[in-house]
Design a protein around this motif. Structure first.
Motif, mmCIF file in Angstrom:
data_model
loop_
_atom_site.group_PDB
_atom_site.id
_atom_site.type_symbol
_atom_site.label_atom_id
_atom_site.label_comp_id
_atom_site.label_asym_id
_atom_site.label_seq_id
_atom_site.Cartn_x
_atom_site.Cartn_y
_atom_site.Cartn_z
ATOM 1 N N LEU A 140 0.831 -1.192 0.000
ATOM 2 C CA LEU A 140 0.000 0.000 0.000
ATOM 3 C C LEU A 140 0.865 1.241 0.000
ATOM 4 N N THR A 141 0.429 2.249 -0.738
ATOM 5 C CA THR A 141 1.139 3.519 -0.719
ATOM 6 C C THR A 141 0.652 4.339 0.483
ATOM 7 N N LYS A 142 1.238 5.530 0.655
ATOM 8 C CA LYS A 142 0.805 6.395 1.764
ATOM 9 C C LYS A 142 -0.658 6.773 1.623
ATOM 10 N N ASN A 143 -1.108 6.808 0.384
ATOM 11 C CA ASN A 143 -2.520 7.156 0.131
ATOM 12 C C ASN A 143 -3.428 5.933 0.103
ATOM 13 N N ARG A 144 -2.935 4.834 0.640
ATOM 14 C CA ARG A 144 -3.697 3.592 0.732
ATOM 15 C C ARG A 144 -4.051 3.029 -0.638
ATOM 16 N N LYS A 145 -3.191 3.313 -1.602
ATOM 17 C CA LYS A 145 -3.415 2.782 -2.952
ATOM 18 C C LYS A 145 -2.627 1.483 -3.100
ATOM 19 N N ARG A 146 -3.261 0.447 -3.665
ATOM 20 C CA ARG A 146 -2.604 -0.852 -3.797
ATOM 21 C C ARG A 146 -1.744 -0.898 -5.062
ATOM 22 N N LEU A 147 -0.578 -1.508 -4.920
ATOM 23 C CA LEU A 147 0.283 -1.706 -6.086
ATOM 24 C C LEU A 147 1.038 -3.029 -5.917
ATOM 25 N N TYR A 148 1.582 -3.497 -7.017
ATOM 26 C CA TYR A 148 2.405 -4.706 -6.962
ATOM 27 C C TYR A 148 3.846 -4.303 -7.226
ATOM 28 N N LYS A 149 4.736 -4.672 -6.288
ATOM 29 C CA LYS A 149 6.155 -4.336 -6.431
ATOM 30 C C LYS A 149 6.973 -5.625 -6.537
ATOM 31 N N ALA A 150 7.857 -5.659 -7.539
ATOM 32 C CA ALA A 150 8.766 -6.804 -7.697
ATOM 33 C C ALA A 150 10.200 -6.285 -7.617
ATOM 34 N N VAL A 151 11.060 -7.031 -6.948
ATOM 35 C CA VAL A 151 12.459 -6.607 -6.813
ATOM 36 C C VAL A 151 13.349 -7.586 -7.585
ATOM 37 N N PHE A 152 14.301 -7.028 -8.329
ATOM 38 C CA PHE A 152 15.220 -7.834 -9.155
ATOM 39 C C PHE A 152 16.656 -7.529 -8.765
ATOM 40 N N GLN A 153 17.493 -8.527 -8.926
ATOM 41 C CA GLN A 153 18.923 -8.354 -8.656
ATOM 42 C C GLN A 153 19.655 -8.220 -9.998
ATOM 43 N N ALA A 154 20.288 -7.056 -10.200
ATOM 44 C CA ALA A 154 21.047 -6.831 -11.431
ATOM 45 C C ALA A 154 22.536 -6.733 -11.102
ATOM 46 N N ASP A 155 23.359 -6.578 -12.132
ATOM 47 C CA ASP A 155 24.804 -6.476 -11.904
ATOM 48 C C ASP A 155 25.158 -5.252 -11.069
ATOM 49 N N PHE A 156 24.381 -4.171 -11.256
ATOM 50 C CA PHE A 156 24.703 -2.923 -10.559
ATOM 51 C C PHE A 156 24.044 -2.841 -9.183
ATOM 52 N N GLY A 157 23.231 -3.816 -8.815
ATOM 53 C CA GLY A 157 22.500 -3.795 -7.555
ATOM 54 C C GLY A 157 21.047 -4.171 -7.798
ATOM 55 N N GLN A 158 20.164 -3.771 -6.901
ATOM 56 C CA GLN A 158 18.752 -4.139 -7.046
ATOM 57 C C GLN A 158 17.961 -3.022 -7.745
ATOM 58 N N PHE A 159 16.922 -3.432 -8.439
ATOM 59 C CA PHE A 159 15.963 -2.464 -8.973
ATOM 60 C C PHE A 159 14.548 -3.029 -8.802
ATOM 61 N N ALA A 160 13.576 -2.126 -8.909
ATOM 62 C CA ALA A 160 12.189 -2.542 -8.685
ATOM 63 C C ALA A 160 11.355 -2.348 -9.943
ATOM 64 N N ALA A 161 10.327 -3.155 -10.063
ATOM 65 C CA ALA A 161 9.303 -2.951 -11.096
ATOM 66 C C ALA A 161 7.976 -2.774 -10.372
ATOM 67 N N VAL A 162 7.171 -1.808 -10.823
ATOM 68 C CA VAL A 162 5.938 -1.453 -10.112
ATOM 69 C C VAL A 162 4.748 -1.484 -11.068
ATOM 70 N N TRP A 163 3.689 -2.149 -10.613
ATOM 71 C CA TRP A 163 2.437 -2.179 -11.384
ATOM 72 C C TRP A 163 1.310 -1.593 -10.520
ATOM 73 N N PHE A 164 0.660 -0.559 -10.993
ATOM 74 C CA PHE A 164 -0.499 -0.022 -10.284
ATOM 75 C C PHE A 164 -1.773 -0.751 -10.705
ATOM 76 N N HIS A 165 -1.733 -1.318 -11.884
ATOM 77 C CA HIS A 165 -2.860 -2.126 -12.356
ATOM 78 C C HIS A 165 -2.351 -3.570 -12.474
ATOM 79 N N PHE A 166 -2.914 -4.455 -11.682
ATOM 80 C CA PHE A 166 -2.436 -5.837 -11.684
ATOM 81 C C PHE A 166 -3.594 -6.758 -11.337
ATOM 82 N N SER A 167 -3.367 -8.028 -11.509
ATOM 83 C CA SER A 167 -4.395 -9.019 -11.173
ATOM 84 C C SER A 167 -3.715 -10.176 -10.438
ATOM 85 N N ALA A 168 -4.512 -11.171 -10.104
ATOM 86 C CA ALA A 168 -3.939 -12.337 -9.416
ATOM 87 C C ALA A 168 -2.985 -13.079 -10.352
ATOM 88 N N LYS A 169 -3.253 -12.978 -11.666
ATOM 89 C CA LYS A 169 -2.435 -13.726 -12.631
ATOM 90 C C LYS A 169 -1.237 -12.935 -13.131
#
Length: 757
Positions: A140-169
């Motif tokens: 949840l964001t500060k505004n109580r908005k739901r999002l899906y966050k995924a974290v990846f490990q890259a050569d330079f460190g970690q990065f994130a991918a964010v989806w505000f529109h997502f489903s169970a699939k």
């Protein structure tokens, strides 16, 4: 052979650009020619390749090469191939694309990307990142908005991918821990990590690729569609016809249709993307030119056909002109004289006149047209004056009666509001040839009136519909000269595009003695009330215009009926009249007569007074909610005042909140009085598609060109089309066969008008 047409054209252009070198060092050019002809399996051109050549032999080869490129034009129609034959285009996607007008491979080929993305490009704010999926989940964001966050490990460190529109699939169902992914999308930071919002999953090998972006239904993924386009190009590009004569491809160094389509859908390098996106790339320009060339060919071919039709040859005797001169209460302006000369030139020629007279409001078009009409009458012919509204028809009739007073010229009014007995009697007089002038509305004259000897039709204020009226008159067996009039100034580019089949005259000078109208903007109606009070105290009249008749719950706009009551309270009921389109004709006419006579000082109205109404003592035009009117309409309304020597005013009233576009229109009205300048501004603001408000009758829509942006191409296309017709008026030369074929296909309806004649 058609596949190598582009190479042949480039070789020919190269030789023509370097003619001296060709004769001095022919081998390098002829080796290239040998390579093309050998590769294409084309061996009937009769080229003989050897070690040395005489000049005559080289000239013969050059001539043969020119013919070969002309002959290599493929003009067969594109075979219809359903897009469902392409990979990954299923029933549902085909239905979605159908709504976008994409049904066949041909539709797909000519549905161009509106921009491109270069995968890996960072200037656009997008980038691609590769990493191993570590973890993901809903948060949840500060505004109580739901999002899906995924974290990846890259050569330079970690990065994130964010989806505000997502489903169970998605994306949870797609991501697998420990798997490596490359993601592409808008970059930013999220939770202190580099991030990509709503990324696309791409293959690492796609880095550096160019992705065209199309206007598509939401349900159709860009990648899937582009894959289908690529498959279509591989299978069917060879079937694409070349409709543009090869000599114009050579002249402007355009790629062939096939090469252009391939480049537009699959650019080779990122360096071309800017030119492709802004439509300045030769691959795109080719289709713009082709579209405008055939538009101009069609218009000019029609124009030439009119002049070939046998019309009436009027005798423009000096004694007629001297007689008309005595009827006029004023002298013609220089602009009117110039236009009169152009009209008389047409009338005295053997071909049929088809001329459009443009002039700003109040420039004196009608008297010019009536003068032409009087010449026709003196030659023993009848004249029809066709107006768009009954109010305007009656005004034309009143002005005509004043002009012919004391002469033996006869005139009749024919309108829908007349009784059946009146109509019958009038039509009998017209059919018997007892009426010289017949003034009326379009429908009445077109459908019901039979003329004994119709020689001239004057058609007022109907833009392109003059074409239909001409057709109806021809179908009824008449072949009059046609004089169209419009008080809506049309920018040159539009005139070339929409009226290119007509001769055009412009009255660009106002009659002497007219005082320029003072135009002001205010958001206080009280300012207008003070101005009205001052002017009616001088014995002048005022219009107050509203966008609506009655108040609307949906629109926050002032309405004529409500505001009429308020103005009655301020200025007295006896001084104020209310006019709108729902009133009966008799009521409207009585109000207009009272306003003209000065019995009513203030006329509250909707835009029903927009066109042609002429009350010289009216000096004030107040337009409420003026930000809601188009520029052309505002100018037309303003033109109802300033029709005498009296100082006139136009007050544009707006609310306090005005959109940027509305403010631009108001400012343009306050700065400019010239209708042609305003029409150019209007065209720039609205674009050609909306300039006239509706699509014009019988003209093709522009698929590639924009006549505001492509002025130079339009002019070049018109010059080339004129050159073709000057050399080959009937398009019978073999080199023009493709032009004739395309015209017959694209201009079928328009050419029918010519065939009717």
């Amino acid at each position: 052979m058609a596949n190598d047409r582009g190479r042949l054209l480039r070789l020919l252009a190269d030789i023509k650009d370097n003619t001296a070198d060709y004769f001095k060092n022919p081998r390098k050019y002829l080796d290239a020619l040998k390579d093309i002809t050998t590769r294409s399996g084309f061996d009937s051109a009769g080229f003989v390749f050897k070690d040395s050549y005489e000049r005559k032999e080289l000239e013969a080869i050059l001539a043969e090469l020119t013919l070969l490129t002309q002959a290599a034009t493929t003009t067969e129609e594109f075979k219809t191939v359903d897009i469902r034959s392409l990979p990954r285009i299923g029933k549902k996607m085909a239905e979605s694309l159908d709504k976008q007008g994409i049904r066949t491979v041909e539709d797909m080929f000519y549905h161009f990307p509106y921009r491109y993305e270069y995968i890996g490009e960072t200037l656009s704010g997008k980038k691609a990142l590769t990493g191993v999926f570590k973890t993901g989940g809903i948060m949840l964001t500060k505004n109580r908005k739901r999002l899906y966050k995924a974290v990846f490990q890259a050569d330079f460190g970690q990065f994130a991918a964010v989806w505000f529109h997502f489903s169970a699939k998605f994306p949870a169902g797609v991501l697998k821990e420990g798997e490596k992914y490359t993601l592409y999308g808008q970059s930013g930071t999220f939770g202190g990590l580099d991030s990509i919002v709503h990324p696309q999953f791409i293959k690492e090998s796609e880095m550096g690729e160019i992705m065209p972006v199309y206007t598509l239904p939401k349900t159709v993924a860009q990648k899937v569609y582009h894959a289908a386009v690529k498959a279509a190009l591989e299978r069917y590009l060879g079937l694409v016809p070349d409709y543009l004569p090869a000599r114009y491809e050579t002249r402007y160094k355009y790629p062939s249709a096939k090469e252009s389509l391939k480049l537009i859908h699959n650019p080779d390098t990122p360096y071309e993307l800017s030119a492709l996106s802004d439509r300045s790339h030769p691959a795109y320009q080719r289709f713009i030119y082709e579209e405008l060339f055939y538009l101009q060919m069609g218009l000019l071919y029609k124009k030439k056909a009119y002049t070939r039709q046998e019309g009436i040859r009027f005798d423009i005797k000096m004694e007629y002109l001297e007689w008309i001169k005595k009827l006029l209460p004023f002298k013609f302006t220089h602009a009117q004289k110039k236009v009169m000369a152009e009209i008389f030139n047409d009338m005295s020629a053997t071909g049929q006149m088809n001329r459009l007279v443009q002039g700003d409001v109040g420039s004196g078009k009608t008297i010019v047209a009536f003068t032409a009409g009087l010449v026709a009458v003196k030659n023993g012919w009848q004249v029809a004056v066709i107006a768009p509204t009954e109010v305007l028809a009656r005004q034309h009739m009143a002005n005509l009666v004043k002009l012919i007073q004391g002469t033996d010229v006869t005139a009749a009014l024919l309108t829908g509001s007349m009784t059946n007995a009146e109509k019958k009697r009038t039509k009998e007089m017209i059919a018997a040839g007892h009426m010289d002038f017949v003034v009326g509305t379009h429908a009445v004259i077109q459908e019901n009136a039979d003329f004994m000897r119709l020689g001239l039709a004057i058609i007022d204020e109907q833009h392109r519909f003059g074409v239909e009226q001409r057709k109806t008159l021809i179908e009824k067996g008449y072949m009059p000269d046609i004089l169209l009039m419009t008080a809506t100034p049309i920018p040159r580019t539009l005139a070339l595009s929409f009226y290119g089949d007509l001769d055009i005259s412009i009255i660009d000078e106002m009659p002497p003695g007219r005082t320029p109208i003072i135009t002001k903007h205010s958001n206080k109606i009280e300012d207008a009330h003070r101005l009205i009070a001052d002017e009616i105290a001088k014995g002048h009249g005022a219009y107050v215009i509203y966008p609506l008749i009655d108040t609307s719950e949906k629109l926050d706009l002032k309405a004529a009926t409500d505001e009429y009551e308020k103005l009655c309270e301020i200025f007295g009921e006896a001084n104020v009249g209310l006019l709108h389109g729902r009133m009966k004709h008799e009521q409207k006419q009585a109000l207009m007569d009272a306003f003209k006579a000065g019995t009513i000082k203030i006329l509250v109205s909707t835009t029903v007074v927009e066109v042609g109404v002429d009350v010289p003592q009216a000096t004030v035009m107040v337009i409420e909610n003026s930000e809601r009117f188009g520029l052309s309409q505002l100018h037309q309304l303003r033109g109802r005042v300033g029709r005498s020597h009296r100082q006139s005013y136009c007050m544009l009233i707006t609310g306090k909140e005005v959109s940027e576009e509305g403010r631009e229109r108001i400012n343009a009205m306050c700065r400019h009085a010239d209708g042609f300048r305003l029409s150019e501004i209007d065209l720039e603001m609205r674009g050609p598609g909306d300039f006239f408000g509706t699509r014009q009758s019988g003209l093709p829509e522009f698929q590639f060109s924009n006549i505001v942006r492509d002025v130079k191409v339009l002019q070049a296309a018109r010059n080339d089309a004129a050159e073709v017709l000057a050399e080959d008026p009937s398009l019978s030369m073999p080199k023009n066969a493709v032009i004739k074929q395309v015209l017959a296909k694209k201009w079928k309806k328009e050419l029918e008008y010519i065939d009717i004649a």
